[in-house]
Every structure is written in structure tokens, then in C-alpha cells.
Design an enzyme around this catalytic site. Structure first.
Site, PDB file in Angstrom:
ATOM      1  N   ASN A  94       0.815  -1.224   0.000  1.00  0.00           N
ATOM      2  CA  ASN A  94       0.000   0.000   0.000  1.00  0.00           C
ATOM      3  C   ASN A  94       0.847   1.272   0.000  1.00  0.00           C
ATOM      4  O   ASN A  94       0.414   2.299  -0.520  1.00  0.00           O
ATOM      5  CB  ASN A  94      -0.916  -0.025   1.240  1.00  0.00           C
ATOM      6  CG  ASN A  94      -1.503   1.332   1.545  1.00  0.00           C
ATOM      7  OD1 ASN A  94      -2.411   1.807   0.856  1.00  0.00           O
ATOM      8  ND2 ASN A  94      -0.976   1.993   2.564  1.00  0.00           N
ATOM      9  N   TYR A 159       3.765   9.691 -11.740  1.00  0.00           N
ATOM     10  CA  TYR A 159       2.893   8.901 -10.846  1.00  0.00           C
ATOM     11  C   TYR A 159       2.099   7.887 -11.673  1.00  0.00           C
ATOM     12  O   TYR A 159       2.036   6.701 -11.329  1.00  0.00           O
ATOM     13  CB  TYR A 159       1.957   9.837 -10.085  1.00  0.00           C
ATOM     14  CG  TYR A 159       1.006   9.126  -9.152  1.00  0.00           C
ATOM     15  CD1 TYR A 159       1.452   8.619  -7.935  1.00  0.00           C
ATOM     16  CD2 TYR A 159      -0.340   8.947  -9.474  1.00  0.00           C
ATOM     17  CE1 TYR A 159       0.583   7.956  -7.064  1.00  0.00           C
ATOM     18  CE2 TYR A 159      -1.215   8.288  -8.618  1.00  0.00           C
ATOM     19  CZ  TYR A 159      -0.751   7.797  -7.419  1.00  0.00           C
ATOM     20  OH  TYR A 159      -1.614   7.135  -6.570  1.00  0.00           O
TER      21      TYR A 159
END
Ligand SMILES: NC(=O)c1ccc[n+]([C@@H]2O[C@H](COP(=O)([O-])OP(=O)(O)OC[C@H]3O[C@@H](n4cnc5c(N)ncnc54)[C@H](OP(=O)(O)O)[C@@H]3O)[C@@H](O)[C@H]2O)c1
Length: 263
Positions: A94, A159
Site C-alpha cells: 500500500n 505517478y
């Protein structure tokens, strides 16, 4: 697949000091999971482990503090899972970070950093986990990607690239690890109200804005836990996220026009 029971499941959660990882840790602990949580901010991990131990007497999470891109930390995490949990059933990748700004104005270091955190670290943690997962009970790898790993937008190219990499990697591994009995679940949240935006590299104070449609980390965690229990392989969260992904698949030129205008 039979519904996955999380009671006593041995689970690693990365990026557990805030946001989605913190919410996941609390919800998994409530299900009786045995957890090893990790992030850089040690105090936060300790506080979380303590608060869980006072609420839930069956499970006190183990903690490993450090930068997930550090191979020594990756090794510590896996060794501690083997030693203290006696193995591993679920790895949840995560931990992640964001970057903002035009690629032409950015540095090579920025690209390297975001790909190190969002792609190389989870990939290497998976590599180190596979031998233990093979021996695990209903073993599973959960990668927290992003809707931006399905449809890229301007101003977040690095990203998007890191999350596209995680998406493609997850698809390939899911097929490759079938014979080992290891599942792969890709969760793709949309905007979530967490500390994520406070740590985005390249963000300026003028980027600070309210996010009215943002999901809460608790909601993302709830959907993720349910997807784990139900044996799902992929989950795109939010209606807007699903619409964008489907529009991109059905009519890329229209999606490009919309993203160029509003993205
Ligand atoms: N928020 C959103 O809008 C959104 C949307 C789509 C996808 N996601 C994805 O969801 C995941 C969780 O994000 P979030 O929203 O919960 O953000 P967050 O609140 O900022 O949490 C990020 C977590 O990752 C950890 N982390 C970051 N860099 C790290 C590093 N180098 N080494 C170790 N741990 C590191 C942070 O802990 P420390 O700082 O203590 O190390 C923190 O626990 C990320 O992968 C993100 O890309 C978020």
C-alpha cells in the site's frame, strides 16, 4: 474460491502509518488478523499497534520502521514475518507517494524516487515474499494501485507511469502465480482524503484544494477487505473512476479530449 477467512491470517501491510494503510490495519485487526505493519514514522506505528492492542486483545501488530525502498528494510520485514508470525498469507503493498508537475520541468531524481517507492519496492517485496506465500493459507498479494494506473492524466505523468507499471505487473503475476496458488488483487482507488496530498512532490500551496468527491480511507479499506474476503482479482473504486476507465477502453479519442480539458 471459498470465502477467505481473515481470522488469524498472517498479513503484512506497508504504509500503515496513515490513510488507507492505517484504516486497513484497523479493519484487518478487527477481523482477527495477525499483522506486521510498516512505514517510516515509527511513533505512528507504535501508537497504532498500542491502540489496537487495547481495543482488540487477540492481536498486537508487529512493527518495522523504515524506508520501503531500502533492501535491508525489505529483508527485515520478510524475516520478521517468518520468525514472529511463522509465515505469511497476505502481502498488502500500500505504501505510495505522489508527484505533481509537468514532466519537461522535472528532474531525473523525481522520476526515480516515485518509481522506486510505487513500483520497485512492491515488486521486490513480492519477490522476497513468494517463497513464504507458497506455503501460506489461501495466499494473496494485494497491490494498491490507482485509477491513474488505468487512464493517465497530464501533470502526473511519473505517478501514472508508476501505477501503470504496478497494474501491468499485477496482471502478469496473477497468471504466473496461478500454479503456486497465489492470488493477486489490484485495488484502484480514486481520490481519497488522506495525507497523500500533503506529501506530494512538486505540489505548491496553490494546489491545496478541497476534494468534495474524495472517498474516505475507511471506505477504501472496507472495499479492499471485502474484495480480499470474496477472492476478487481487481477492483476499481468510485463510479467516476469506473466511467473514466470504460470510456478510455471504448473511445480513447473522446477520453483524451476530456482528460486534456479537465484532467
Ligand atoms: N489518496 C489518494 O487520492 C489515492 C488515490 C489513488 C491511489 N492511492 C494510493 O493509495 C496508497 C495509500 O495512499 P494514502 O492515500 O493512504 O496516502 P498517505 O496517507 O500519504 O499514506 C501513504 C503511506 O505510505 C507510506 N510511505 C510513503 N513513502 C514511503 C517510503 N518511502 N517508505 C515507507 N513507507 C512509505 C507513508 O508512511 P511514512 O510517511 O510514515 O513512511 C504512509 O503510511 C498509495 O499507494 C497511493 O498511491 C491514493
Amino acid at each position: 474460491m471459498a470465502r477467505r477467512n481473515l481470522d488469524s491470517a498472517r498479513i503484512i501491510v506497508t504504509g500503515a502509518s496513515s490513510g488507507i494503510g492505517l484504516a486497513l490495519t484497523k479493519q484487518l485487526a478487527a477481523q482477527g488478523a495477525r499483522l506486521l505493519i510498516t512505514a517510516r514514522r515509527e511513533e505512528r506505528l507504535r501508537h497504532l499497534a498500542h491502540s489496537i492492542s487495547t481495543e482488540n486483545h487477540t492481536c498486537v501488530p508487529l512493527t518495522v520502521a523504515g524506508d520501503i525502498t531500502n533492501p535491508g528494510i525489505q529483508q527485515d520485514i520478510i524475516q520478521m514475518a517468518g520468525r514472529e508470525l511463522g509465515g505469511l498469507d497476505i502481502l498488502i503493498n500500500n505504501a505510495g507517494m505522489g508527484v505533481l508537475g509537468r514532466f519537461a520541468d522535472a528532474t531525473a531524481e523525481r522520476l526515480r524516487r516515485v518509481v522506486e517507492v510505487n513500483f520497485f519496492a512492491p515488486a521486490e517485496l513480492i519477490r522476497r515474499s513468494i517463497p513464504m506465500l507458497r506455503e501460506g493459507h489461501q495466499p494473496l498479494i494485494v497491490n494498491i494501485g490507482s485509477v491513474l494506473g488505468h487512464r493517465a492524466v497530464p501533470g502526473k505523468s511519473e505517478y501514472c507511469a508508476s501505477k501503470f507499471a504496478l497494474h501491468g505487473f499485477s496482471d502478469a503475476l496473477r497468471c504466473e502465480l496461478t500454479h503456486d496458488g497465489i492470488g493477486v488483487l489490484l485495488i484502484s482507488p480514486s481520490t481519497t482524503s488522506s495525507e497523500f496530498f500533503a506529501h506530494v512532490i512538486g505540489a505548491s500551496s496553490t494546489d491545496e484544494q478541497t476534494r468534495p468527491n474524495a472517498m474516505s480511507p475507511e471506505r477504501v479499506a472496507r472495499h479492499t477487505v471485502r474484495a480480499i474476503q470474496r477472492g476478487r482479482q481487481e477492483l476499481i473504486l468510485s463510479t467516476g473512476g469506473k466511467l473514466l476507465v470504460w470510456l478510455d477502453r471504448l473511445c480513447p479519442p473522446l477520453a483524451n479530449r476530456i482528460v486534456a480539458r479537465f484532467g
